[in-house]
Design a protein around this motif. Structure first.
Motif, PDB file in Angstrom:
ATOM      1  N   TYR A   1       0.834  -1.199   0.000  1.00 57.17           N
ATOM      2  CA  TYR A   1       0.000   0.000   0.000  1.00 57.17           C
ATOM      3  C   TYR A   1       0.870   1.251   0.000  1.00 57.17           C
ATOM      4  CZ  TYR A   1      -3.147   3.606   1.814  1.00 57.17           C
ATOM      5  OH  TYR A   1      -3.856   4.772   2.000  1.00 57.17           O
TER       6      TYR A   1
ATOM      7  N   ARG B   1       2.027   2.232  -3.337  1.00 55.33           N
ATOM      8  CA  ARG B   1       1.002   2.899  -4.139  1.00 55.33           C
ATOM      9  C   ARG B   1       0.667   4.287  -3.604  1.00 55.33           C
ATOM     10  NH1 ARG B   1      -1.369  -2.217  -3.303  1.00 55.33           N
ATOM     11  NH2 ARG B   1      -2.938  -1.267  -1.927  1.00 55.33           N
ATOM     12  N   GLN B   2       0.848   4.467  -2.308  1.00 51.77           N
ATOM     13  CA  GLN B   2       0.512   5.727  -1.654  1.00 51.77           C
ATOM     14  C   GLN B   2       1.724   6.226  -0.850  1.00 51.77           C
ATOM     15  OE1 GLN B   2      -2.338   7.314  -2.072  1.00 51.77           O
ATOM     16  NE2 GLN B   2      -3.392   5.708  -3.220  1.00 51.77           N
TER      17      GLN B   2
ATOM     18  N   SER C   1       2.644   8.992   0.112  1.00 48.89           N
ATOM     19  CA  SER C   1       2.359  10.042   1.096  1.00 48.89           C
ATOM     20  C   SER C   1       2.038   9.483   2.477  1.00 48.89           C
ATOM     21  CB  SER C   1       1.192  10.904   0.604  1.00 48.89           C
ATOM     22  OG  SER C   1       0.007  10.124   0.466  1.00 48.89           O
ATOM     23  N   GLN C   2       1.682   8.195   2.541  1.00 49.61           N
ATOM     24  CA  GLN C   2       1.341   7.583   3.819  1.00 49.61           C
ATOM     25  C   GLN C   2       2.566   7.064   4.573  1.00 49.61           C
ATOM     26  OE1 GLN C   2      -1.829   7.718   4.961  1.00 49.61           O
ATOM     27  NE2 GLN C   2      -2.290   8.815   3.062  1.00 49.61           N
TER      28      GLN C   2
END
Length: 254
Positions: free
Chosen positions: A228, A231-232, A234-235
Motif C-alpha cells: 500500500y 502505491r501511496q 504520502s502515507q
C-alpha cells in the motif's frame, strides 16, 4: 349329503366374505404375516435404484483446528499445512509460503497473502513490498535475519492476487493462531486489512493503524502494508510514526 356348492351359492358366499374385509384366501401351508411385513418391499421392475447415502459433510475449519492443535513444533505445523487439502488455493499455487526470518524473534509480522514473487520463492515479503519492509525494519534497528519473524494469513497465493475470501481466512486462521503460539513473539505486527480481519476480527486499516490492541495473549499493532505504501507514498509518514511506536514498545518490554 352333497357338500359341493353350486355356482351361485359359492359366488354369494365369496361376495359376503369380501364385504367382511377378507382379501386373501386360505392356503394349505401357514404364512407368517409378521415376517412378510418386516421384509423390505421388492423394487418394481424397471424402477431406478435408490441413490446411495450422501457422505457426511466435512467442516474444513474443524479439520484445520484439529490439525493445527496436533502440531507440536513449527516444522510440524508446516507439515500439517502441506497435508491440508481443503483449501482450493493450494491447487493453483506453486509453493507453500510458510515463513521467513528468525523463529523465536521478539517481533512477528503477519502479512496478508503471497504475491507472484513469494509464490515463486516460497518465502513471504520478497518482492518490492518485501524490499521496502526490510528498509522499514532497518530504520528502527530490526532485521528479518536476526530480530523479526514473518508469515502470512494465507500460505498460498490467491489467483490474480485477489483478496482472500472469508471462507479461506476462516479455515486457515487456526493454523495462524497455532503459528503464533509456537513462535512465541513478544509483539505481533499486523500489516494490512486481511491480517487485521484474521487476528482481530476487524477491518479498516486507516482507522486501526498505530493503535495497540490485544489478541492471542499478545500485544498487537496494525500497520499499513508495504504494498500500500508503494502505491501511496504520502502515507509513509504515518508508517514511520507506527514504526517508532513499535520501537518504543519493544524498549519498554526489555
Amino acid at each position: 349329503m352333497e357338500s359341493a356348492l353350486d355356482y351361485w351359492s359359492a359366488r354369494a358366499l365369496l361376495e359376503w366374505q369380501a364385504e367382511l374385509g377378507a382379501t386373501e384366501a386360505l392356503c394349505d401351508a401357514p404364512v407368517d404375516r409378521y415376517a412378510l411385513e418386516q421384509a423390505p418391499p421388492k423394487p418394481k421392475p424397471g424402477a431406478a435404484p435408490a441413490p446411495p447415502p450422501k457422505p457426511k459433510e466435512v467442516d474444513p475449519v474443524e479439520v484445520a483446528q484439529k490439525a493445527a492443535k496436533a502440531a507440536a513444533s513449527l516444522p510440524g505445523l508446516r507439515d500439517a499445512l502441506e497435508a491440508f487439502d481443503h483449501c482450493d488455493l493450494k491447487r493453483g499455487a506453486r509453493n507453500l509460503v510458510f515463513s521467513d526470518g528468525q523463529p523465536g524473534a521478539r517481533v512477528m509480522i503477519i502479512g496478508e497473502a503471497p504475491g507472484r514473487e513469494e509464490d515463486l520463492q516460497g518465502k513471504p515479503f520478497v518482492g518490492r513490498a518485501g524490499q521496502l519492509l526490510d528498509k522499514m525494519l532497518e530504520a528502527i534497528g530490526l532485521s528479518r535475519a536476526e530480530s523479526v519473524y514473518i508469515t502470512n494469513v494465507l500460505p498460498w497465493r490467491p489467483p490474480q492476487n485477489r483478496d482472500p475470501l472469508p471462507v479461506e481466512i476462516a479455515m486457515l486462521t487456526p493454523f495462524l493462531e497455532r503459528h503464533v503460539a509456537l513462535a512465541e513473539p513478544d509483539i505481533l505486527v499486523l500489516m494490512g486489512n486481511i491480517s487485521c480481519q484474521a487476528v482481530l476480527g476487524k477491518r479498516g486499516i486507516t482507522r486501526l493503524r498505530g493503535k495497540w490492541d490485544q489478541a492471542w495473549t499478545k500485544p498487537v499493532i496494525p500497520m499499513f502494508h508495504p504494498a500500500y505504501l508503494l502505491r501511496q507514498p504520502s502515507q509513509k509518514r504515518l508508517a514511520w510514526a507506527d514504526l517508532l511506536e513499535l520501537k518504543a514498545r519493544l524498549a519498554s518490554l526489555s
